[in-house]
Design an enzyme around this catalytic site. Sequence first.
Site, mmCIF file in Angstrom:
data_model
loop_
_atom_site.group_PDB
_atom_site.id
_atom_site.type_symbol
_atom_site.label_atom_id
_atom_site.label_comp_id
_atom_site.label_asym_id
_atom_site.label_seq_id
_atom_site.Cartn_x
_atom_site.Cartn_y
_atom_site.Cartn_z
ATOM 1 C CE LYS A 75 -5.971 2.080 -0.555
ATOM 2 N NZ LYS A 75 -6.312 2.267 0.820
ATOM 3 C CE LYS A 107 -3.452 2.546 2.560
ATOM 4 N NZ LYS A 107 -4.488 2.530 3.594
HETATM 5 C C1 PBG Z 1 -7.406 3.460 5.567
HETATM 6 C C2 PBG Z 1 -7.679 3.327 4.113
HETATM 7 C C3 PBG Z 1 -7.505 4.280 3.109
HETATM 8 C C4 PBG Z 1 -7.973 3.698 1.950
HETATM 9 C C5 PBG Z 1 -8.379 2.404 2.278
HETATM 10 N N1 PBG Z 1 -8.174 2.191 3.602
HETATM 11 C C6 PBG Z 1 -7.019 5.677 3.172
HETATM 12 C C7 PBG Z 1 -5.621 5.971 3.507
HETATM 13 O O1 PBG Z 1 -4.793 5.104 3.705
HETATM 14 O O2 PBG Z 1 -5.360 7.171 3.638
HETATM 15 C C8 PBG Z 1 -8.040 4.358 0.610
HETATM 16 C C9 PBG Z 1 -9.174 3.919 -0.242
HETATM 17 C C10 PBG Z 1 -9.492 4.818 -1.367
HETATM 18 O O3 PBG Z 1 -8.842 5.851 -1.617
HETATM 19 O O4 PBG Z 1 -10.460 4.478 -2.064
HETATM 20 N N2 PBG Z 1 -6.076 3.407 5.908
HETATM 21 ZN ZN ZN Z 2 -5.697 4.198 7.912
#
Ligand code: PBG
Ligand code: ZN
Length: 344
Positions: free
Chosen positions: A268, A215
């Site tokens: 992601k 991520k």
């Molecule tokens: C929580 C999370 C996020 C997303 C999924 N889980 C946001 C982030 O990490 O700031 C992003 C999902 C999206 O942008 O559709 N940590």
């Molecule tokens: Zn988060």
Amino acid sequence: MTHHEGPDHDHDLDDDLEIPAPGLHRPRRLRRSGVLRDLVAETRLHPDMFCQPHFVLPGEHRREDIGSMPGIVRETADMLVKTVEADLKLGLRHVLLFGLPAEKSPTAESALDLDGPVPVAIRTLKDAFGQDLLVSADICLCAYTDHGHCGVIEGETVDNDKTLPILAGMASACALSGVDIVAPSDMMDGRVGAIRVALDLQGLEHVAIMSYAAKYASAYYGPFREAADSAPAFGDRRSYQMDPRNAREALREVQLDLDEGADIVMVKPALAYLDVIRRVREAVHVPVACYNVSGEYSMVKAAAAAGLVDLPRIVMENLHAMARAGADVLISYHGREVLAEGWL
Ligand code: PBG
Ligand code: ZN
């Protein structure tokens, strides 16, 4: 003044150049008709691959639009069950839940609340649909902390090891409520192992873990942070999420999560990281998911609304690209429109 020789209008290309015909090799033969292109298509999408994210509010009888994400809503569990019922009729059988808790605090107590929006939604959905619906829950603290970081703050930094038991507690609350899959998205080191051990100790060894393994610290999460009310109050997430410049490191993150017990690994965002999806797909033998995130969704919707691109075509091109890169599971806000509009 220099004199330019004008083009020689008597010059005839055909007389001078012998242009060879393609001979035997004509790939266009297999592109002559739709049915022929469909026959030889290398990538096919199926409704079973999709996972629809949902934002769950506490309480009852409420549904709100999300300004940054046209077509996506926040809603209470009683409303969500109706939305999901309609989606099931379309063949959309997998949801990923995010909660908007009533209360936020420095150490995210509300993330462990069995009566929080996500555990309530899990029980409501499972009561209504049982094994006909696959329910995943995002595990992260950012929507539950008053500072909006994904873990607890100690001094100036997010404290990795103090965050782990809270994540394990949040995953336990979801698992005890009947969730099928927990999906940790916090990027703390060791969280998959902490969650696995906690679940197994409680007899919840059947609950799977889909880890957000690779991520990235991405600007593509912008619209989501409005949807989930989870923007960090200070700083950013670069001390725990991955640096977009790195791809080898993604393989390391994935391997660590597998060693700790992850069942499915995720990349992601999806579109800017298709190379990472491909490399992960080739490196492991578990299912690979990708998250077609909020910014990717909202940019496509905005461009289509402005008349710059054709919505069905660009959505399907993007989703096929993710599958072609090697993703088995597509987490996408587009899922419902794809199935409802018959774009598959
Ligand atoms: C929580 C999370 C996020 C997303 C999924 N889980 C946001 C982030 O990490 O700031 C992003 C999902 C999206 O942008 O559709 N940590
Ligand atoms: Zn988060």
